[in-house]
Design a protein around this motif. Sequence first.
Motif, PDB file in Angstrom:
ATOM      1  N   ASP A 284       0.792  -1.226   0.000  1.00 44.91           N
ATOM      2  CA  ASP A 284       0.000   0.000   0.000  1.00 44.91           C
ATOM      3  C   ASP A 284       0.825   1.278   0.000  1.00 44.91           C
ATOM      4  OD1 ASP A 284      -2.294  -1.606   0.126  1.00 44.91           O
ATOM      5  OD2 ASP A 284      -2.181  -1.699   2.314  1.00 44.91           O
ATOM      6  N   VAL A 285       2.129   1.178   0.249  1.00 46.59           N
ATOM      7  CA  VAL A 285       2.980   2.364   0.255  1.00 46.59           C
ATOM      8  C   VAL A 285       3.166   2.822  -1.176  1.00 46.59           C
ATOM      9  CG1 VAL A 285       5.321   3.193   0.734  1.00 46.59           C
ATOM     10  CG2 VAL A 285       4.150   1.734   2.386  1.00 46.59           C
ATOM     11  N   GLY A 286       2.984   4.122  -1.374  1.00 43.39           N
ATOM     12  CA  GLY A 286       3.093   4.651  -2.731  1.00 43.39           C
ATOM     13  C   GLY A 286       3.928   5.908  -2.790  1.00 43.39           C
ATOM     14  N   PRO A 287       4.105   6.433  -3.991  1.00 44.46           N
ATOM     15  CA  PRO A 287       4.905   7.644  -4.161  1.00 44.46           C
ATOM     16  C   PRO A 287       4.159   8.872  -3.657  1.00 44.46           C
ATOM     17  CG  PRO A 287       3.963   6.977  -6.254  1.00 44.46           C
ATOM     18  CD  PRO A 287       3.612   5.908  -5.261  1.00 44.46           C
ATOM     19  N   GLY A 288       4.908   9.909  -3.334  1.00 41.23           N
ATOM     20  CA  GLY A 288       4.315  11.162  -2.875  1.00 41.23           C
ATOM     21  C   GLY A 288       5.291  11.945  -2.024  1.00 41.23           C
ATOM     22  N   ILE A 289       4.787  13.048  -1.501  1.00 41.56           N
ATOM     23  CA  ILE A 289       5.563  13.890  -0.591  1.00 41.56           C
ATOM     24  C   ILE A 289       4.951  13.716   0.782  1.00 41.56           C
ATOM     25  CG2 ILE A 289       6.252  16.239  -0.029  1.00 41.56           C
ATOM     26  CD1 ILE A 289       6.139  16.828  -3.046  1.00 41.56           C
ATOM     27  N   PHE A 290       5.787  13.343   1.750  1.00 40.99           N
ATOM     28  CA  PHE A 290       5.287  12.992   3.075  1.00 40.99           C
ATOM     29  C   PHE A 290       6.006  13.793   4.150  1.00 40.99           C
ATOM     30  CE2 PHE A 290       5.026   9.257   0.331  1.00 40.99           C
ATOM     31  CZ  PHE A 290       3.662   9.003   0.381  1.00 40.99           C
ATOM     32  N   GLU A 291       5.252  14.151   5.180  1.00 41.49           N
ATOM     33  CA  GLU A 291       5.784  14.800   6.377  1.00 41.49           C
ATOM     34  C   GLU A 291       5.970  13.710   7.425  1.00 41.49           C
ATOM     35  OE1 GLU A 291       6.373  18.169   7.031  1.00 41.49           O
ATOM     36  OE2 GLU A 291       6.006  18.574   4.915  1.00 41.49           O
ATOM     37  N   LEU A 292       7.198  13.361   7.698  1.00 43.84           N
ATOM     38  CA  LEU A 292       7.506  12.327   8.676  1.00 43.84           C
ATOM     39  C   LEU A 292       8.287  12.945   9.825  1.00 43.84           C
ATOM     40  CD1 LEU A 292       8.586   9.530   6.177  1.00 43.84           C
ATOM     41  CD2 LEU A 292       6.338   9.888   7.202  1.00 43.84           C
ATOM     42  N   SER A 293       8.310  12.262  10.945  1.00 38.78           N
ATOM     43  CA  SER A 293       8.973  12.785  12.132  1.00 38.78           C
ATOM     44  C   SER A 293       9.995  11.778  12.647  1.00 38.78           C
ATOM     45  CB  SER A 293       7.932  13.068  13.215  1.00 38.78           C
ATOM     46  OG  SER A 293       8.554  13.395  14.430  1.00 38.78           O
ATOM     47  N   THR A 294      11.027  12.291  13.273  1.00 42.72           N
ATOM     48  CA  THR A 294      12.036  11.422  13.873  1.00 42.72           C
ATOM     49  C   THR A 294      11.482  10.695  15.097  1.00 42.72           C
ATOM     50  OG1 THR A 294      12.905  13.269  15.172  1.00 42.72           O
ATOM     51  CG2 THR A 294      13.989  12.791  13.062  1.00 42.72           C
ATOM     52  N   SER A 295      10.315  11.101  15.582  1.00 41.20           N
ATOM     53  CA  SER A 295       9.697  10.421  16.717  1.00 41.20           C
ATOM     54  C   SER A 295       8.795   9.265  16.268  1.00 41.20           C
ATOM     55  CB  SER A 295       8.893  11.412  17.562  1.00 41.20           C
ATOM     56  OG  SER A 295       7.813  11.925  16.803  1.00 41.20           O
ATOM     57  N   MET A 296       8.734   9.009  14.966  1.00 47.30           N
ATOM     58  CA  MET A 296       7.921   7.910  14.421  1.00 47.30           C
ATOM     59  C   MET A 296       8.778   6.651  14.286  1.00 47.30           C
ATOM     60  SD  MET A 296       6.064  10.004  11.333  1.00 47.30           S
ATOM     61  CE  MET A 296       4.597   9.065  11.049  1.00 47.30           C
ATOM     62  N   THR A 297       8.161   5.502  14.545  1.00 46.92           N
ATOM     63  CA  THR A 297       8.835   4.234  14.277  1.00 46.92           C
ATOM     64  C   THR A 297       8.739   3.949  12.784  1.00 46.92           C
ATOM     65  OG1 THR A 297       6.841   2.934  14.607  1.00 46.92           O
ATOM     66  CG2 THR A 297       8.224   3.339  16.560  1.00 46.92           C
ATOM     67  N   ALA A 298       9.457   2.960  12.313  1.00 46.13           N
ATOM     68  CA  ALA A 298       9.417   2.606  10.889  1.00 46.13           C
ATOM     69  C   ALA A 298       7.999   2.216  10.478  1.00 46.13           C
ATOM     70  CB  ALA A 298      10.387   1.475  10.604  1.00 46.13           C
ATOM     71  N   GLU A 299       7.306   1.491  11.330  1.00 45.19           N
ATOM     72  CA  GLU A 299       5.939   1.080  11.012  1.00 45.19           C
ATOM     73  C   GLU A 299       5.017   2.298  10.904  1.00 45.19           C
ATOM     74  OE1 GLU A 299       2.491  -1.982  12.560  1.00 45.19           O
ATOM     75  OE2 GLU A 299       4.429  -1.962  13.553  1.00 45.19           O
ATOM     76  N   GLU A 300       5.183   3.263  11.778  1.00 47.21           N
ATOM     77  CA  GLU A 300       4.364   4.475  11.714  1.00 47.21           C
ATOM     78  C   GLU A 300       4.669   5.271  10.448  1.00 47.21           C
ATOM     79  OE1 GLU A 300       3.818   5.277  16.503  1.00 47.21           O
ATOM     80  OE2 GLU A 300       5.570   6.104  15.467  1.00 47.21           O
ATOM     81  N   MET A 301       5.941   5.290  10.028  1.00 45.47           N
ATOM     82  CA  MET A 301       6.299   5.985   8.788  1.00 45.47           C
ATOM     83  C   MET A 301       5.651   5.311   7.589  1.00 45.47           C
ATOM     84  SD  MET A 301      10.291   6.921   9.170  1.00 45.47           S
ATOM     85  CE  MET A 301      10.937   7.113  10.804  1.00 45.47           C
ATOM     86  N   MET A 302       5.694   3.987   7.558  1.00 48.67           N
ATOM     87  CA  MET A 302       5.073   3.262   6.449  1.00 48.67           C
ATOM     88  C   MET A 302       3.567   3.485   6.435  1.00 48.67           C
ATOM     89  SD  MET A 302       7.225  -0.249   6.180  1.00 48.67           S
ATOM     90  CE  MET A 302       7.886  -0.400   7.823  1.00 48.67           C
ATOM     91  N   GLU A 303       2.960   3.513   7.607  1.00 46.04           N
ATOM     92  CA  GLU A 303       1.522   3.760   7.693  1.00 46.04           C
ATOM     93  C   GLU A 303       1.189   5.157   7.172  1.00 46.04           C
ATOM     94  OE1 GLU A 303      -2.092   3.380  10.952  1.00 46.04           O
ATOM     95  OE2 GLU A 303      -0.020   3.137  11.611  1.00 46.04           O
ATOM     96  N   ALA A 304       2.059   6.131   7.453  1.00 49.77           N
ATOM     97  CA  ALA A 304       1.850   7.496   6.963  1.00 49.77           C
ATOM     98  C   ALA A 304       2.039   7.587   5.456  1.00 49.77           C
ATOM     99  CB  ALA A 304       2.808   8.448   7.667  1.00 49.77           C
ATOM    100  N   MET A 305       2.772   6.655   4.859  1.00 48.01           N
ATOM    101  CA  MET A 305       3.030   6.683   3.411  1.00 48.01           C
ATOM    102  C   MET A 305       2.051   5.836   2.608  1.00 48.01           C
ATOM    103  SD  MET A 305       7.191   6.707   3.166  1.00 48.01           S
ATOM    104  CE  MET A 305       7.343   5.017   3.636  1.00 48.01           C
ATOM    105  N   VAL A 306       1.037   5.290   3.276  1.00 47.17           N
ATOM    106  CA  VAL A 306       0.054   4.464   2.579  1.00 47.17           C
ATOM    107  C   VAL A 306      -0.780   5.350   1.663  1.00 47.17           C
ATOM    108  CG1 VAL A 306      -2.048   3.104   2.896  1.00 47.17           C
ATOM    109  CG2 VAL A 306      -0.051   2.644   4.308  1.00 47.17           C
ATOM    110  N   ILE A 307      -0.903   4.919   0.431  1.00 46.87           N
ATOM    111  CA  ILE A 307      -1.721   5.615  -0.563  1.00 46.87           C
ATOM    112  C   ILE A 307      -2.982   4.789  -0.753  1.00 46.87           C
ATOM    113  CG2 ILE A 307      -1.824   6.417  -2.951  1.00 46.87           C
ATOM    114  CD1 ILE A 307       0.210   7.925  -1.279  1.00 46.87           C
ATOM    115  N   SER A 308      -4.136   5.405  -0.500  1.00 46.83           N
ATOM    116  CA  SER A 308      -5.382   4.670  -0.685  1.00 46.83           C
ATOM    117  C   SER A 308      -5.729   4.577  -2.159  1.00 46.83           C
ATOM    118  CB  SER A 308      -6.517   5.336   0.088  1.00 46.83           C
ATOM    119  OG  SER A 308      -6.824   6.594  -0.494  1.00 46.83           O
ATOM    120  N   LYS A 309      -6.586   3.640  -2.497  1.00 41.09           N
ATOM    121  CA  LYS A 309      -7.003   3.431  -3.888  1.00 41.09           C
ATOM    122  C   LYS A 309      -7.698   4.683  -4.436  1.00 41.09           C
ATOM    123  CE  LYS A 309      -5.959  -1.000  -3.955  1.00 41.09           C
ATOM    124  NZ  LYS A 309      -4.598  -1.286  -4.106  1.00 41.09           N
TER     125      LYS A 309
END
Length: 127
Positions: A96-121
Amino acid sequence: MKAKNVIVAVYGAIFRVVVAILAAYLIYRGAEICFDYGYRIFTEPAVSAGEGRTVTVAITEDMSPADIGRLFESRGLVRDGRLFMLQYYLSEFRKDVGPGIFELSTSMTAEEMMEAMVISKEETEEE
């Protein structure tokens, strides 16, 4: 002649013992590294606690998980880009991870970063 045979036998025995000790050490060290990496895949904490620092990243369609891991490591989002790549391949968000511009934080775990990068259909259909 007998003394020469005894010396060769002693050196041969010493050599075999040294090789056995070296092999045991290499096996032990390899197992230790594998265990550490395997443990970190599922328990790696965020880079920083609390609020953290917000980082904007651009993920393109042609980027591989290894490229994303290197990008995140260079931007300070993860400690180890290769570990992020393994976490990506083992995550439920992999497809579900797709291309785009994302705002991520150093306080996020890898799983939280991937969840933030999920692109819905729906988002991909709108483009």
